[in-house]
Design a protein around this motif. Structure first.
Motif, mmCIF file in Angstrom:
data_model
loop_
_atom_site.group_PDB
_atom_site.id
_atom_site.type_symbol
_atom_site.label_atom_id
_atom_site.label_comp_id
_atom_site.label_asym_id
_atom_site.label_seq_id
_atom_site.Cartn_x
_atom_site.Cartn_y
_atom_site.Cartn_z
ATOM 1 N N PRO A 281 -3.114 -4.567 -1.693
ATOM 2 C CA PRO A 281 -1.737 -4.075 -1.839
ATOM 3 C C PRO A 281 -0.927 -4.869 -2.858
ATOM 4 O O PRO A 281 -0.218 -4.280 -3.691
ATOM 5 N N LEU B 201 -2.353 -4.230 -6.494
ATOM 6 C CA LEU B 201 -2.040 -2.907 -7.042
ATOM 7 C C LEU B 201 -0.546 -2.715 -7.275
ATOM 8 O O LEU B 201 -0.155 -2.017 -8.223
ATOM 9 N N CYS C 274 -0.763 0.395 0.296
ATOM 10 C CA CYS C 274 -0.668 0.485 -1.169
ATOM 11 C C CYS C 274 0.264 1.645 -1.491
ATOM 12 O O CYS C 274 -0.172 2.791 -1.671
ATOM 13 N N LEU D 21 -0.270 4.115 -4.495
ATOM 14 C CA LEU D 21 -1.630 4.576 -4.769
ATOM 15 C C LEU D 21 -1.794 6.070 -4.508
ATOM 16 O O LEU D 21 -1.502 6.565 -3.415
#
Length: 305
Positions: free
Chosen positions: A41, A44, A65, A68
């Protein structure tokens, strides 16, 4: 829209940086391949695309995340590292890459077959210890190789094996035709093949596909080659068959647990030749792989989703 290659080894990092050029500055490369799932997490951030080579993405981690939307998995075995259906329920699409290393993986399967047939690794280990361990090998010309699953890799194996003077049998879950292979039932393939090579995708239907019962159906003294996925085989049954000699030798590039634990039975069996999940690792395959990943990123950005 940002993309991050989250677990690039040095080889793939260099390939990505070379191939992305000036056209894809939005693809960042994390050159630390040993990423743990809880680190994803933060790594990203708000990136919409994760390019993943070998890092697990559990669903509870993916839920954290926040940006995402897409996972581009470098290969076909995403299911070994994540649950695509659960991710889809979170609005995260998983994209896989097929065909990038068909020739490379096929050549590895053939290399493992020859090494197993001639017991090269056993003699090599002995000679390094000062022992002159001469072994009788199996002549493969005129012998039968059976291919379980018939995609691009298996087709390449069939081409090479046919050129080596072998008879090729094949079984596939859906009908296929290829002049280099004779398609037969699975029972016939197992009973007749001097070499059995696995080329199935791993999913819920194929996990432990080569079960203890199917191993028992194999021709006594056959060679088993696996460059697909370790979980396709009942590992305990394979170890027992190697110990008894029912399987004369196994050439393995893939394992249920990777890296292979140091105390694993495979490392103690003399009739196993091991390769560190490296069948696909050639410059040609790496270029194909990263180009395909970049094409996924370009398409996703163009579609704006």
């Amino acid at each position: 829209m940002r993309a991050i290659f989250v677990d690039a080894n040095e080889t793939l990092a260099l390939v990505m940086e070379r191939l992305r050029g000036a056209d894809a500055p939005y693809v960042a490369v994390n050159r630390q391949p040993d990423v743990t799932p809880p680190e994803l997490p933060a790594l990203l951030g708000d990136a919409e695309i994760a390019i993943i080579d070998h890092t697990a993405l559990p669903t509870d981690i993916a839920r954290q995340c926040k940006g995402l939307k897409h996972v581009v998995f470098l290969g076909t075995g995403a299911r070994s590292y994540m649950n695509p259906e659960e991710l889809a329920a979170l609005g995260i699409a998983v994209h896989i890459i097929k065909g990038y290393g068909d020739t490379a993986v096929a050549e590895c399967a053939i290399a493992l077959m020859w090494a197993a047939a001639k017991d090269i690794a056993y003699m090599d280990r002995g000679m390094r210890d000062g022992k002159w361990l001469r072994r009788d090998g199996l002549q493969l010309t005129g012998k039968t190789i059976g291919l379980i699953g018939y995609g691009g890799i298996a087709a390449e194996v069939a081409r090479i094996a046919t050129g080596s003077g072998m008879r090729v049998l094949a079984w596939n879950r859906s009908p296929k035709n290829d002049p280099n292979a004779n398609f037969v039932g699975l029972d016939e393939l197992l009973a007749q093949s001097h070499v059995v090579s696995l080329h199935l995708l791993l999913n819920d239907d194929t996990r432990n596909f080569l079960s203890a019962a199917r191993i028992a159906q194999m021709r006594p003294g056959a060679i088993l080659i696996n460059t697909a996925r370790g979980a396709l085989v009942d590992e305990a049954a394979m170890v027992a068959a190697l110990q008894s000699g029912h399987i004369a030798h196994a050439g393995l590039d893939v394992f249920i647990t990777e890296p292979l634990p140091a105390d694993h039975a495979f490392s103690r069996l003399p009739n196993v030749t091991l390769s560190a999940h490296s069948a696909f690792r050639t410059p040609e395959a790496s270029d194909n792989l990263i180009n395909a990943a970049l094409e996924h990123c370009r398409r996703i950005r163009a579609e704006g989703r």
